[in-house]
Write an enzyme that holds these catalytic residues in place. Structure first.
Site, PDB file in Angstrom:
ATOM      1  N   GLU A 291       8.593  56.707  20.647  1.00  0.00           N
ATOM      2  CA  GLU A 291       7.351  57.189  21.258  1.00  0.00           C
ATOM      3  C   GLU A 291       7.408  56.976  22.762  1.00  0.00           C
ATOM      4  O   GLU A 291       7.690  55.869  23.225  1.00  0.00           O
ATOM      5  CB  GLU A 291       6.139  56.465  20.663  1.00  0.00           C
ATOM      6  CG  GLU A 291       5.972  56.655  19.163  1.00  0.00           C
ATOM      7  CD  GLU A 291       5.570  58.060  18.748  1.00  0.00           C
ATOM      8  OE1 GLU A 291       5.223  58.871  19.624  1.00  0.00           O
ATOM      9  OE2 GLU A 291       5.601  58.340  17.537  1.00  0.00           O
TER      10      GLU A 291
ATOM     11  N   CYS B 110      -1.046  52.451  15.267  1.00  0.00           N
ATOM     12  CA  CYS B 110       0.234  52.432  15.973  1.00  0.00           C
ATOM     13  C   CYS B 110       0.026  52.793  17.436  1.00  0.00           C
ATOM     14  O   CYS B 110       0.464  52.073  18.336  1.00  0.00           O
ATOM     15  CB  CYS B 110       1.223  53.402  15.328  1.00  0.00           C
ATOM     16  SG  CYS B 110       1.769  52.860  13.691  1.00  0.00           S
TER      17      CYS B 110
END
Length: 180
Positions: A56, A120
């Site tokens: 990410e 998350c």
């Protein structure tokens, strides 16, 4: 699995399980940064939608509407009131992805700019905010879908070692520029 494998000798690895709870994240992440003053924190989360190991690039501040495991959701629907909408990791995820992919592991590594506006993403943003970008987040698919614990452990080991290498080299360049 990563605890079993370990990292390079010069790295102290601390592994924590972070509950899927907004309020715990808001307390725990700053406390862990304060306790350890780490060079880097790498968060790992399971995504039922993931079919690859996903790096990410950034965390998002707003848009948190889903209830956590305590059936709680922040009233503001954000991580840090008044914080920037998005914070990028200082780690160059494209470089990490290319390097890990070149190692020939039996795991596919990809890049994402959206960690999902749930715990998350909330955890990642909170850590990025706390660390001024010295955090990373890796989404992994559920065990067996398609990777084993051993495959994921080896992939995480390689990813974190590459992240540390990229971080160290970027700091060398910064230091070098100040010497001239």
């Amino acid at each position: 699995e990563l605890e079993k494998l370990g990292l390079r000798d010069d790295v102290d690895l601390h592994v924590y399980e972070v509950p899927v709870e907004y309020q715990t994240v808001q307390r725990l992440i700053p406390a862990l940064w304060k306790k350890h003053s780490p060079q880097l924190v790498v968060h790992v989360g399971v995504s039922g939608m993931a079919t690859t190991v996903t790096l990410e690039k950034c965390g998002h501040n707003v848009g948190y509407k889903g209830l956590d495991n305590c059936r709680f959701c922040p009233g503001s629907q954000c991580c840090v009131e008044g914080g920037p909408e998005c914070i990028d990791s200082i780690i160059d995820m494209d470089t990490v992805c290319k390097r890990v992919s070149a190692l020939g592991l039996d795991v596919t590594v990809t890049i994402s700019k959206d960690a999902g506006r749930y715990l998350c993403d909330f955890t990642y943003y909170t850590s990025l905010y706390q660390s001024h970008g010295r955090s990373a987040f890796v989404h992994v698919p559920p065990l067996g879908k398609p990777y084993t614990a051993e495959q994921l452990g080896r992939a995480l080991q390689a990813i974190i070692e590459e992240m540390l290498d990229v971080l160290e080299h970027s700091e060398d360049k910064i230091t070098c520029q100040h010497e001239h």
